[in-house]
Design a protein around this motif. Structure first.
Motif, PDB file in Angstrom:
ATOM      1  N   THR A  46       0.889  -1.138  -0.066  1.00 28.89           N
ATOM      2  CA  THR A  46       0.173  -0.030  -0.091  1.00 28.89           C
ATOM      3  C   THR A  46       0.860   1.209  -0.042  1.00 28.89           C
ATOM      4  OG1 THR A  46      -0.139  -0.226   2.422  1.00 28.89           O
ATOM      5  CG2 THR A  46      -2.043  -0.952   1.184  1.00 28.89           C
ATOM      6  N   LEU A  47       2.182   1.265   0.435  1.00 29.42           N
ATOM      7  CA  LEU A  47       3.135   2.288   0.461  1.00 29.42           C
ATOM      8  C   LEU A  47       3.796   2.682  -0.881  1.00 29.42           C
ATOM      9  CD1 LEU A  47       4.733   1.434   3.913  1.00 29.42           C
ATOM     10  CD2 LEU A  47       3.021   3.280   3.496  1.00 29.42           C
ATOM     11  N   ILE A  89      -6.506   5.239  -1.406  1.00 35.83           N
ATOM     12  CA  ILE A  89      -6.354   5.614  -0.249  1.00 35.83           C
ATOM     13  C   ILE A  89      -5.817   6.937   0.019  1.00 35.83           C
ATOM     14  CG2 ILE A  89      -5.371   5.294   2.012  1.00 35.83           C
ATOM     15  CD1 ILE A  89      -5.235   2.399   1.480  1.00 35.83           C
ATOM     16  N   ILE A 133      -7.785  10.628   1.257  1.00 34.25           N
ATOM     17  CA  ILE A 133      -7.529  10.219   2.434  1.00 34.25           C
ATOM     18  C   ILE A 133      -8.234  10.425   3.554  1.00 34.25           C
ATOM     19  CG2 ILE A 133      -5.801  12.207   3.097  1.00 34.25           C
ATOM     20  CD1 ILE A 133      -3.878   9.593   3.589  1.00 34.25           C
ATOM     21  N   ASN A 134      -9.047  11.443   3.106  1.00 31.11           N
ATOM     22  CA  ASN A 134     -10.058  11.814   4.593  1.00 31.11           C
ATOM     23  C   ASN A 134     -11.434  11.302   4.318  1.00 31.11           C
ATOM     24  OD1 ASN A 134      -8.170  13.750   5.627  1.00 31.11           O
ATOM     25  ND2 ASN A 134      -8.880  15.231   3.777  1.00 31.11           N
ATOM     26  N   PHE A 135     -11.725  10.329   3.431  1.00 29.89           N
ATOM     27  CA  PHE A 135     -12.875   9.759   3.066  1.00 29.89           C
ATOM     28  C   PHE A 135     -12.952   8.277   3.715  1.00 29.89           C
ATOM     29  CE2 PHE A 135     -16.262   8.423  -0.269  1.00 29.89           C
ATOM     30  CZ  PHE A 135     -17.201   8.734   0.786  1.00 29.89           C
ATOM     31  N   LYS A 136     -13.656   8.038   4.718  1.00 30.42           N
ATOM     32  CA  LYS A 136     -13.595   6.917   5.336  1.00 30.42           C
ATOM     33  C   LYS A 136     -13.885   5.647   4.514  1.00 30.42           C
ATOM     34  CE  LYS A 136     -15.243   9.129   8.874  1.00 30.42           C
ATOM     35  NZ  LYS A 136     -16.028   9.407  10.043  1.00 30.42           N
ATOM     36  N   ILE A 186     -11.193   4.666   2.280  1.00 32.76           N
ATOM     37  CA  ILE A 186     -10.195   3.829   3.031  1.00 32.76           C
ATOM     38  C   ILE A 186     -10.634   2.327   3.457  1.00 32.76           C
ATOM     39  CG2 ILE A 186      -8.793   3.926   4.918  1.00 32.76           C
ATOM     40  CD1 ILE A 186      -9.166   6.877   5.086  1.00 32.76           C
ATOM     41  N   GLY A 236      -8.595  -0.570   1.782  1.00 34.19           N
ATOM     42  CA  GLY A 236      -7.934  -1.346   2.909  1.00 34.19           C
ATOM     43  C   GLY A 236      -8.595  -2.686   2.994  1.00 34.19           C
ATOM     44  N   LEU A 294      -0.642   1.627   5.357  1.00 30.39           N
ATOM     45  CA  LEU A 294      -1.281   3.225   4.944  1.00 30.39           C
ATOM     46  C   LEU A 294      -2.563   3.638   5.268  1.00 30.39           C
ATOM     47  CD1 LEU A 294      -0.858   5.628   3.437  1.00 30.39           C
ATOM     48  CD2 LEU A 294      -1.196   4.627   1.310  1.00 30.39           C
ATOM     49  N   ALA A 295      -3.411   2.083   4.949  1.00 30.01           N
ATOM     50  CA  ALA A 295      -5.017   2.231   5.247  1.00 30.01           C
ATOM     51  C   ALA A 295      -5.126   2.530   7.125  1.00 30.01           C
ATOM     52  CB  ALA A 295      -5.573   0.979   4.862  1.00 30.01           C
ATOM     53  N   ALA A 317      -4.402   6.010   7.784  1.00 31.64           N
ATOM     54  CA  ALA A 317      -5.519   7.064   6.956  1.00 31.64           C
ATOM     55  C   ALA A 317      -6.758   6.881   7.955  1.00 31.64           C
ATOM     56  CB  ALA A 317      -5.454   6.593   5.312  1.00 31.64           C
ATOM     57  N   PHE A 318      -7.036   5.608   8.178  1.00 28.61           N
ATOM     58  CA  PHE A 318      -8.456   5.250   8.728  1.00 28.61           C
ATOM     59  C   PHE A 318      -8.471   6.130  10.100  1.00 28.61           C
ATOM     60  CE2 PHE A 318     -11.487   3.029  11.313  1.00 28.61           C
ATOM     61  CZ  PHE A 318     -12.412   3.225  10.529  1.00 28.61           C
ATOM     62  N   ALA A 339      -8.885   9.696   9.959  1.00 27.52           N
ATOM     63  CA  ALA A 339     -10.126  10.289   9.237  1.00 27.52           C
ATOM     64  C   ALA A 339     -11.334   9.948  10.327  1.00 27.52           C
ATOM     65  CB  ALA A 339     -10.460   9.459   7.946  1.00 27.52           C
ATOM     66  N   LEU A 375       1.158  12.159   7.728  1.00 22.35           N
ATOM     67  CA  LEU A 375      -0.238  12.055   6.969  1.00 22.35           C
ATOM     68  C   LEU A 375      -1.322  12.292   8.083  1.00 22.35           C
ATOM     69  CD1 LEU A 375      -0.061   8.775   4.797  1.00 22.35           C
ATOM     70  CD2 LEU A 375       0.230  11.385   4.054  1.00 22.35           C
TER      71      LEU A 375
END
Lengths: 248, 247
Positions: free
Chosen positions: A190-191, A204, A208-211, A214, A218, B100-101, B104-105, B108, B191
């Motif tokens: 993912t990185l 992602i 990045i702000n939208f759950k 993600i 994820g 990353l998830a 980020a999670f 958020a 982040l």
């Protein structure tokens, strides 16, 4: 050689990000505006197709990295199995590669291989070396010497003993290492977005702000990890029929 | 070997690579002007030290939290010989968490900041510590435990004075793995609003290519130093008797 073999899918790398969700923003606004909402099902239903390309890239990234890592670790382990003095330095060298955080590794390669999939694959496969190598050495060392003696008594050469006795008997340990390496690589991949190598990190990072986004990306990464794990487990069962026979 | 791309056939470092490394080293020691900060200089030893301290701080906080949660549970389950499915399954599942998830999670859903990043990173540290604590204790020779019980040791004494010393190598393997994974993931903590050395890497438009490479070098060195220190600690904690027997 890698970029040549994958010329077609490579073309898509890095192109997902541009306007990935942008033109759909108006549709997603009602749900996005509700910040407390954990998951927007309507948005997910409309946009799930957008994740196909990153998911495929992710699978490719992991598959290539693990195959390269496995090939190198396999050769190293066979060498070290023959010449024992190689074991400590190889363990130390693969340990260093394992310890360097992937995201740092990507960018250490930046002046050499630049942005793109090459850097990601090198760093991710370097990461898998130690796990696969260590399990393989342990697997080969655990083959009972009585079995090897019997094989030698039957007239098998050293080479035959290696390929017909030692490697097959070490298969469960080798596959165990491969499974750990693969599952970890799915998560780490993912990185790869930071070095512009695509994958599920792309959506992602883009949003990045939208759950909801993600959770979908994820969740797909976790599903891919489970799928790889199951496939490798299945392959191991196919490759070691005697273990199934013993269990019955 | 996996390079094969454009103009990558030479193994000797070409001139541009050397220049990049020089630039990165200069970035580490002297502040550079950046095109986007409006005259404010970036990089330099002062900022490097500040971000290194931040990264170590969040790493150790998360490690402490992970140890606090995972160690008692792992040791207890290992001592009782119960909950194998939980202890082993958690270790396997933990590896599949996409870093990353996760960051980020957490950012958020809960918000940015040191506390939230600490919790997110601790989540990564718990599985390997718990699993290895369980496995380490389970591996201890039952004869040694029975002997200790026969000598009149309490259950806690058995755990503290027999099982734990014998489990040190496995336990430390888990703690080392957790630490390195936490440190590595702390690199993307910017982040979520915690400025670590990863800021150099992630914010390329601010720090430029020199800053990106400098960040990568610093993060790699930090991980190696930490791993080396923990390996030393493990050697100190391992009893002499265990060192004699082949690992």
């Amino acid at each position: 050689m890698i970029s040549a073999a994958l010329a077609a899918p490579l073309a898509a790398v890095g192109e997902v990000g541009e306007g990935f969700f942008k033109e759909r923003t108006s549709e997603t606004l009602p749900c996005q505006a509700q910040e407390e909402r954990l998951f927007c099902f309507d948005w997910a239903k409309d946009n799930i197709g957008e994740y196909w390309t990153p998911a495929v890239q992710h699978v490719e990234l992991v598959a290539i990295s693990v195959i390269v890592g496995f090939a190198i670790a396999f050769v190293l382990a066979l060498l070290a199995h023959r010449r024992r003095w190689l074991q400590p330095p190889l363990l130390a060298a693969t340990g260093v590669l394992y310890t360097i955080p992937s995201i740092a590794f990507f960018f250490l390669l930046l002046p050499i291989t630049g942005f793109g999939r090459d850097s990601a694959v090198i760093a991710l496969s370097a990461y898998t070396l130690q796990i696969i190598y260590r399990n393989m050495i342990a697997g080969l060392a655990n083959v009972p010497s009585s079995v090897k003696d019997a094989a030698r008594g039957m007239g098998l050469t050293d080479r035959q003993i290696l390929w017909k006795i030692e490697v097959p008997l070490a298969t469960p340990e080798i596959v165990a290492g491969l499974r750990i390496a693969t599952v970890s690589t799915v998560a780490l991949a993912t990185l790869a977005v930071f070095i512009s190598a695509g994958g599920l990190g792309k959506p992602i990072y883009e949003f990045i702000n939208f759950k909801t986004n993600i959770i979908i990306a994820g969740g797909l990464a976790i599903l891919i990890a489970i799928a790889f794990d199951a496939i490798l487990f299945g392959l191991q069962r196919l490759a070691t029929p005697w273990r199934r026979a013993a269990a019955e | 070997m996996a390079a094969g791309g454009s103009g990558m056939s030479t193994l000797a470092l070409p001139q541009p690579v050397l220049a990049s490394i020089e630039g990165a080293i200069e970035f580490i020691f002297t502040p550079q002007s950046s095109s986007v900060t409006g005259g404010k200089k970036v990089g330099g030893l002062e900022q490097v030290i500040e971000l290194t301290v931040n990264q170590l701080e969040v790493t150790f906080l998360a490690l402490a939290l992970a140890l606090f949660v995972a160690l008692p549970i792992g040791l207890y389950l290992g001592h009782r010989g119960a909950g194998e499915l939980l202890a082993i399954g958690l270790g396997n599942a933990g590896r599949a968490i996409p870093e990353l998830a996760l960051i980020a999670f957490m950012a958020a859903a809960i918000g940015v900041g040191l506390l939230n990043v600490t919790i997110a990173l601790a989540v990564l540290g718990i599985p390997p510590i718990l699993t290895n604590a369980f496995v380490g204790i389970r591996q201890v020779d039952r004869g040694a435990v029975d002997a200790a019980r026969g000598m009149g040791m309490s259950e806690f004494e058995i755990l503290r004075r027999v099982e734990m010393p014998l489990a040190v190598p496995t336990l430390m393997t888990g703690i080392r793995g957790a630490t390195i994974n936490i440190l590595a993931t702390a690199t993307i903590a910017p982040l979520a609003g915690v400025l670590t050395l990863g800021d150099f890497i992630i914010n390329r438009n601010v720090y430029g290519d020199d800053g990106v490479l400098a960040g990568a070098i610093l993060v790699a060195l930090l991980a190696l130093v930490l791993e080396f220190a923990l390996a030393g600690l493990q050697r100190l904690l391992t009893s002499k008797g265990l060192k004699l027997s082949p690992a």
